[in-house]
Design a protein around this motif. Structure first.
Motif, PDB file in Angstrom:
ATOM      1  N   VAL A 219       0.761  -1.260  -0.174  1.00 19.41           N
ATOM      2  CA  VAL A 219      -0.007  -0.226  -0.047  1.00 19.41           C
ATOM      3  C   VAL A 219       1.036   1.165  -0.110  1.00 19.41           C
ATOM      4  N   PHE A 220       1.688   1.060   0.698  1.00 20.20           N
ATOM      5  CA  PHE A 220       2.638   2.472   0.689  1.00 20.20           C
ATOM      6  C   PHE A 220       3.352   2.710  -0.455  1.00 20.20           C
ATOM      7  N   ALA A 221       3.752   1.749  -1.584  1.00 15.45           N
ATOM      8  CA  ALA A 221       4.539   1.944  -2.544  1.00 15.45           C
ATOM      9  C   ALA A 221       3.417   2.270  -3.521  1.00 15.45           C
ATOM     10  N   GLU A 222       2.245   1.508  -3.689  1.00 11.49           N
ATOM     11  CA  GLU A 222       1.323   1.912  -4.663  1.00 11.49           C
ATOM     12  C   GLU A 222       0.482   3.258  -4.394  1.00 11.49           C
ATOM     13  N   GLY A 223       0.315   3.311  -3.137  1.00 11.13           N
ATOM     14  CA  GLY A 223      -0.443   4.680  -2.842  1.00 11.13           C
ATOM     15  C   GLY A 223       0.537   6.002  -3.106  1.00 11.13           C
ATOM     16  N   ARG A 224       1.767   5.864  -2.732  1.00 12.75           N
ATOM     17  CA  ARG A 224       2.670   6.881  -2.973  1.00 12.75           C
ATOM     18  C   ARG A 224       2.790   7.307  -4.486  1.00 12.75           C
ATOM     19  N   ALA A 225       2.634   6.133  -5.310  1.00 18.54           N
ATOM     20  CA  ALA A 225       2.749   6.222  -6.644  1.00 18.54           C
ATOM     21  C   ALA A 225       1.607   7.129  -7.242  1.00 18.54           C
ATOM     22  N   VAL A 226       0.393   6.855  -6.779  1.00 25.83           N
ATOM     23  CA  VAL A 226      -0.789   7.739  -7.288  1.00 25.83           C
ATOM     24  C   VAL A 226      -0.830   8.990  -6.808  1.00 25.83           C
ATOM     25  N   ARG A 227      -0.567   9.134  -5.369  1.00 25.04           N
ATOM     26  CA  ARG A 227      -0.428  10.537  -4.688  1.00 25.04           C
ATOM     27  C   ARG A 227       0.499  11.451  -5.385  1.00 25.04           C
ATOM     28  N   TYR A 228       1.582  10.930  -5.915  1.00 28.60           N
ATOM     29  CA  TYR A 228       2.392  11.848  -6.498  1.00 28.60           C
ATOM     30  C   TYR A 228       2.522  11.949  -7.952  1.00 28.60           C
ATOM     31  N   SER A 229       1.349  11.208  -8.487  1.00 25.97           N
ATOM     32  CA  SER A 229       1.310  11.452 -10.238  1.00 25.97           C
ATOM     33  C   SER A 229       0.961  12.508 -10.532  1.00 25.97           C
ATOM     34  N   ASP A 230       1.208  12.877 -11.840  1.00 22.28           N
ATOM     35  CA  ASP A 230       0.954  14.069 -12.523  1.00 22.28           C
ATOM     36  C   ASP A 230      -0.536  14.751 -11.913  1.00 22.28           C
ATOM     37  N   ARG A 231      -1.376  13.764 -11.986  1.00 19.12           N
ATOM     38  CA  ARG A 231      -2.751  14.370 -11.669  1.00 19.12           C
ATOM     39  C   ARG A 231      -3.051  14.798 -10.263  1.00 19.12           C
TER      40      ARG A 231
END
Length: 256
Positions: free
Chosen positions: A150-162
């Motif tokens: 959850v940390f890695a996958e969530g962080r990837a979304v949270r810091y995505s361009d959007r």
């Protein structure tokens, strides 16, 4: 400055809570972050001030663990209602103001029932959806949630361009039998997975209703059990309630 503080938790989502009815407490971002630091301070997912506000029983002022002012926190709101009852500010019912507007709440059978904001729009994304339940939430259905990073996958979304500019909370949801969900959340501001997120499970329940889930939805989080009830009207939701326990863990003093 010497502070008297209280520590509260709601399904593992924990908070430093301060009684600021006198209006004397003013904290810097660095001081809030220090108090929330789990190694050097008290340790918490966030910090709340209970303040007086004309026309309301109290005002909820919430800060993330990074010390920045934040949007609505559902579990925090439930804990602050329990704190207000402890202080004698309210009895069985509360009417308070938070960053996203007024909230009704009541305490019954050891649980705090907190009315959340109405939701009028759910944005469809690729393999997910996005909605605001007082705080912004990305919701994605997954399988085998217990094994997910959850940390890695969530962080990837949270810091995505959007989302990187304003940030978003990221919820991964597994549908379970019996109108039940398992939810894990990466929270912005904490910048990590928390044991529970009230606005997050609310978003997950509303999103799941579009797949046939009925109110009330029972929700498993790492820190325990929550429930979300609502009325669905087309694509809108009203009379949304987040229901769960809120517990005072301890009281202490600290010098800043």
């Amino acid at each position: 400055m010497k502070l008297t503080f209280y520590k509260y938790q709601g399904t593992g989502n924990d908070f430093v809570v301060l009684d600021n009815r006198s209006g004397d407490i003013s904290l810097t971002q660095e001081q809030v972050a220090f108090l929330c630091d789990r190694r050097k301070g008290v340790g918490a997912d966030g910090l709340m001030l209970l303040q007086l506000k004309e026309g309301y029983d109290f005002e909820m002022v919430y800060y993330n663990a990074d010390g920045r002012p934040s949007s609505m926190c559902g579990n925090g709101g439930r804990c602050l209602v329990a704190f207000a009852q402890f202080l004698g500010v309210v009895q069985e019912e509360a009417y308070f103001i938070a960053s996203d507007g007024p909230h009704q709440a009541y305490l019954k059978d050891g649980l705090v029932h907190l009315q959340m904001i109405d939701v009028h729009h759910v944005e469809e994304l690729e393999n997910a959806c996005f909605l605001n339940t007082g705080s912004p939430h990305y919701v994605q259905q997954v399988a085998a949630l217990q094994e997910l990073d959850v940390f890695a996958e969530g962080r990837a979304v949270r810091y995505s361009d959007r989302f990187k500019a304003e940030g978003t909370n990221v919820n991964f949801v597994e549908h379970l039998p019996g109108n039940k969900l398992f939810v894990r959340t990466y929270e912005r501001g904490v910048e990590d997975e928390t044991f529970s997120c009230g606005t997050g499970v609310t978003a997950a329940a509303l999103a799941a209703s579009r797949s046939g889930y009925q109110s009330p939805v029972n929700i498993k989080v790492l820190g325990g059990q929550l429930q979300v009830s609502f009325e669905k009207d087309g694509n809108s939701f009203k009379n949304v309630f987040l229901i769960g326990p809120a517990e005072q863990v301890f009281k202490g003093e600290i010098t800043l």
